[in-house]
Design an enzyme around this catalytic site. Structure first.
Site, PDB file in Angstrom:
ATOM      1  N   LYS A  94       0.845  -1.192   0.000  1.00 11.86           N
ATOM      2  CA  LYS A  94       0.000   0.000   0.000  1.00 11.86           C
ATOM      3  C   LYS A  94       0.880   1.242   0.000  1.00 11.86           C
ATOM      4  O   LYS A  94       1.878   1.316   0.735  1.00 11.86           O
ATOM      5  CB  LYS A  94      -0.912  -0.026   1.230  1.00 11.86           C
ATOM      6  CG  LYS A  94      -1.929   1.096   1.319  1.00 11.86           C
ATOM      7  CD  LYS A  94      -2.834   0.882   2.537  1.00 11.86           C
ATOM      8  CE  LYS A  94      -3.883   1.958   2.679  1.00 11.86           C
ATOM      9  NZ  LYS A  94      -4.772   1.705   3.850  1.00 11.86           N
ATOM     10  N   SER A 140      -9.415   1.616   2.923  1.00 15.30           N
ATOM     11  CA  SER A 140      -8.589   2.427   2.060  1.00 15.30           C
ATOM     12  C   SER A 140      -7.570   1.606   1.278  1.00 15.30           C
ATOM     13  O   SER A 140      -6.995   2.084   0.296  1.00 15.30           O
ATOM     14  CB  SER A 140      -7.860   3.478   2.902  1.00 15.30           C
ATOM     15  OG  SER A 140      -7.025   2.879   3.891  1.00 15.30           O
ATOM     16  N   SER A 173      -9.743  -0.872   7.197  1.00 20.11           N
ATOM     17  CA  SER A 173      -9.195  -0.882   5.840  1.00 20.11           C
ATOM     18  C   SER A 173      -8.445  -2.154   5.488  1.00 20.11           C
ATOM     19  O   SER A 173      -8.155  -2.391   4.320  1.00 20.11           O
ATOM     20  CB  SER A 173      -8.267   0.324   5.650  1.00 20.11           C
ATOM     21  OG  SER A 173      -8.991   1.522   5.801  1.00 20.11           O
TER      22      SER A 173
END
Length: 600
Positions: free
Chosen positions: A77, A151, A175
């Site tokens: 990420k 996210s 998330s």
């Protein structure tokens, strides 16, 4: 042949059989180029750099599988630092070039893993839906009209679409779990502090957690263990003191009454009910509990002073670059101006009171099982109402890190709309390893595959072993089943039901003549293609097992029985001579059904 989903067990078997990391890298490069979702990555590791990393690995560790993650591709990420690749947090104006890896990335690389790129996210990790990025919105691998969840949006899609074996996300409000549910994956959310956050752009530093998206629970736990460990450069890093859970007969808290909220999504509600039934079949005791204090704590994360911690993470940048923020993210972070230090303390006091109420609920529970998300939405619907609909995703996730829990999200099957859903299992702080066996069993029982491959079976090699509790496992098929006349021979000495399941298809069931109470004879016939027979698996002490076996009358005995999941367990079998001329009841599916047919 390289499988569609790059789970660890399959890749390790291929490497042992002669596949090289460079072969796999070429496949990953080809799959990246063929991907039909342009929003997955923010930055890809250049092809030649990826090839060079594979060659360097083989030069330094030539023996296949000589490192725990030898040649395993993973994605990161883009709020987690990878040396040589920019960190943007999905805000181009914020981008910087780190000169070192985040602690977790460094540990994974040292274990032999290969970074394939940095993935898209809701900007500054603020959101649960995946649409809040100038780099586009990654989509669910099952329907491109729908959000991927955020996210950690791109991280989930890389694994679910077969581009990476695993990926790293972060989880403040859910998330690391919601994108797993929307893409038929496992999401490992460690206890806060178990995995260090050094080299991670913070969202809410005090409750942020680095997470793992993986194809199986076994994969995810193995990866998490490599990342674990105290890092004194992280002020919230903690040394783990593992918490135990009962090895069987777990008391599982489930939603009840007004706290069951699915925002009109009947498909997800049905899948949650199905998960509850699976938990029962695995031997769990289902306990409705009051979710209210957990829900009220969850509301504090975005509707309380914790939002000010998001401002603390970017206060200098937003002061000069407010126009570079996604409008919804900017609105949320600028809302922190409504809170002061007094509000922060009052919020802590309120959370403390809610924690006490939650602890009272835990007195009757071992773990919680909640819908990972109560619903999902199309990208268009989310963009039309971005704050309210995003909040729906967090209804059953936001409390976890505020209370310091461990959590594992697992797939829960597919609804009538063709979309996946999932459930999350929550345990007390540092119960991360103890949660894993039941989470793995739930995933296997759901039979929903891995990622985009809904039909594939989970590898036996990735199965999470039950902790050694000193008990002996035994399968019963007839008069010892729950509610049957001889069940007391199991329950009397403290036996515990592990699960209700079925045998493999090559077994036949007969009614033994002249037995009181009536007893069946289970016979294995290789080549017979039946549907399997309903049985129960129990655990007893070694002493009770010995007495039990000693008292079994001929023609019955104990032997190894194959179950429909491919595992073997000790259980009742019958000598073939005893069923000659006996009534066969195989077609009824089990002894309980036979007894019911007699009463009818």
């Amino acid at each position: 042949m390289i499988p569609a989903i790059l789970d660890l067990a399959s890749l390790k078997a291929l490497y042992a059989g002669g596949l090289s990391p460079l072969d796999l890298v070429e496949e990953v490069i080809a799959r990246r180029k063929a991907s039909d979702d342009p929003a997955i990555f923010i930055t890809q590791t250049p092809d030649d750099d990826l090839r060079a990393a594979a060659n360097a690995l083989v030069a330094n560790a030539p023996q296949p599988n000589s490192l725990p993650l030898w040649g395993i591709p993973f994605a990161v990420k883009d709020n987690i630092d990878v040396a040589g690749l920019p960190t943007t947090a999905a805000c181009p104006a914020f981008a910087y070039s780190p000169d070192r890896d985040a602690t977790v990335v460094a540990r994974l690389k040292a274990a032999g893993a290969l970074v394939i790129g940095k993935t898209n996210l809701d900007q500054f990790a603020t959101g649960l839906n995946g649409t809040r990025s100038p780099y586009g919105a990654p989509r669910s691998v099952f329907n491109k009209d729908y959000v991927s969840g955020g996210s950690s949006s791109g991280s989930a899609v890389t694994v679910a679409s077969g581009l990476a074996s695993f990926s790293l996300g972060t989880d403040t409000a859910g998330s690391g779990r919601v994108p797993a549910a929307f893409n038929n994956l496992v999401g490992i959310k460690p206890t806060p502090g178990l995995v260090p956050n050094v080299g991670v752009v913070p969202a809410c530093r005090s409750v942020d957690v680095v997470t793992v998206f993986a194809a199986t629970v076994g994969d995810g736990v193995a990866i998490r263990k490599i990342m674990d460990g105290l890092d004194t450069a992280d002020p919230y890093s903690r040394k783990a003191v593992p918490a135990a859970l009962p090895a069987s007969s777990l008391r599982i808290g489930v939603l009840d009454g007004a706290e069951r909220e699915f925002f009109g999504n009947a498909a997800v509600e049905a899948l949650y009910d199905a998960a509850i039934e699976r938990a029962k079949s695995l031997g769990a005791t289902i306990v409705p509990f009051d979710y209210a204090p957990f829900r009220q704590a969850a509301e504090l994360l975005y509707n309380g002073p914790w939002v000010a911690e998001r401002l603390a993470a970017v206060k200098d940048f937003i002061a000069t670059n407010a126009d570079d923020f996604d409008p919804t993210v900017r609105k949320i972070i600028e809302g922190a101006g409504a809170y002061d230090a007094v509000d922060a303390f009052e919020g802590q006091y309120k959370l403390g009171h809610l924690r006490q109420k939650a602890l009272a609920e835990w007195e009757k529970l071992d773990i919680l099982m909640l819908p990972t998300s109560p619903t999902t939405y199309t990208v268009d619907a989310m963009l039309a109402d971005p704050i309210v609909k995003n909040s729906h995703f967090g209804r059953y996730t936001n409390f976890a890190n505020l209370f310091g829990y461990a959590a594992i999200a697992v797939p829960g099957g597919f609804g009538t709309d063709g979309l996946p859903s999932g459930v999350t299992l929550f345990g007390p702080s540092f119960s991360d390893d103890a949660l894993a066996p039941f989470a793995d069993a739930m995933h296997r029982a759901a039979a929903s595959g891995m990622g985009k491959d809904k039909a594939v079976s989970l590898p036996e090699a990735s199965k999470v072993a039950e902790p050694d509790d000193g008990l002996v496992t035994i399968m019963v098929v007839g008069a010892h089943l729950t509610g049957m006349p001889l069940n007391h021979e199991l329950t009397g000495p403290g036996g515990k039901l592990v699960k209700t399941c079925r045998t493999a298809g090559e077994y036949r069931l007969y009614v033994l003549p002249n037995t009181t109470p009536p007893k069946p004879g289970l016979i294995r016939e290789p080549g017979f293609e039946g549907k399997g027979l309903e049985v129960e698996v129990w655990k007893v002490t070694p002493q009770a097992f010995g007495r039990f076996v000693q008292n079994i009358p001929a023609p019955l005995g104990i032997g190894k029985v194959m179950l429909d999941d491919g595992s073997q367990v000790s259980g009742f079998l019958c000598e073939p001579y005893a069923v000659k001329g006996a009534q066969e009841v195989t077609e009824l599916g089990g002894w309980r059904a036979y007894i019911a047919s007699r009463k009818g």
